[in-house]
Design a protein around this motif. Structure first.
Motif, mmCIF file in Angstrom:
data_model
loop_
_atom_site.group_PDB
_atom_site.id
_atom_site.type_symbol
_atom_site.label_atom_id
_atom_site.label_comp_id
_atom_site.label_asym_id
_atom_site.label_seq_id
_atom_site.Cartn_x
_atom_site.Cartn_y
_atom_site.Cartn_z
ATOM 1 N N TRP A 36 1.896 -0.505 -7.325
ATOM 2 C CA TRP A 36 2.255 -0.989 -5.989
ATOM 3 C C TRP A 36 1.268 -0.419 -4.985
ATOM 4 N N LYS A 37 0.798 -1.256 -4.077
ATOM 5 C CA LYS A 37 -0.186 -0.840 -3.077
ATOM 6 C C LYS A 37 0.512 -0.097 -1.940
ATOM 7 N N ASP A 38 0.075 1.117 -1.700
ATOM 8 C CA ASP A 38 0.598 1.935 -0.613
ATOM 9 C C ASP A 38 0.063 1.377 0.708
ATOM 10 N N LYS A 39 0.972 1.042 1.634
ATOM 11 C CA LYS A 39 0.569 0.431 2.908
ATOM 12 C C LYS A 39 -0.314 1.357 3.743
ATOM 13 N N GLU A 40 -0.039 2.649 3.673
ATOM 14 C CA GLU A 40 -0.780 3.600 4.506
ATOM 15 C C GLU A 40 -2.182 3.879 3.980
ATOM 16 N N THR A 41 -2.291 4.096 2.680
ATOM 17 C CA THR A 41 -3.582 4.480 2.108
ATOM 18 C C THR A 41 -4.366 3.294 1.547
#
Length: 147
Positions: free
Chosen positions: A59-64
């Motif tokens: 899952w792609k981390d929104k922040e990083t």
């Protein structure tokens, strides 16, 4: 006699025409998979998942912007997830993506690619007693338009 042969041929062609192809059976298993999660329908999941299911992804981390591995999902966890969707009425939006692309097929194995609201899944299936069942799922999210 001619009428009998004509009727018999007509009925046979109808039966053959309505029989699902192996390709369609693989697609059906994959649509059951998506719809089972979208609708909270455990019957659809049970119809298409092997009890030894191995599903995991990233899952792609929104922040990083980095992708992180998400915990493994077992057959029982998949059913519990669907039950939770149904109990909370947390159904997928009507316009959520729902696409299946059969990538390759053998006599008893197949590979498919699925587009769903959560992302892209690569699915490995096996044929069990004339029924295609999902064995393995590797996914990545969130969903982004396919290129």
């Amino acid at each position: 006699m001619e009428k009998f042969i004509t009727i018999a041929l007509f009925i046979t062609s109808m039966v053959i025409g309505h029989a699902q192809t192996e390709h369609e059976k693989v697609e059906k298993a994959c649509y059951n998979y998506i719809e089972g999660f979208y609708e909270g329908d455990t019957a659809k999941l049970k119809a298409s998942l092997q009890p030894e299911l191995n599903k995991f992804g990233f899952w792609k981390d929104k922040e990083t912007g980095n992708y992180k591995q998400v915990d493994h999902m077992s057959y029982d966890q998949a059913l519990a997830y669907a039950e939770n969707v149904k109990a909370k009425k947390n159904f997928a939006k009507p316009n959520s993506p729902k696409e299946v692309e059969v990538l390759n097929m053998g006599n008893s194995i197949a590979a498919a690619k699925v587009f769903a609201w959560w992302g892209i899944d690569y699915i490995l299936l096996s044929k069990r007693d004339d029924k295609w069942m999902i064995e393995q799922v590797l996914w990545e999210g969130p969903y982004e338009e396919k290129s």
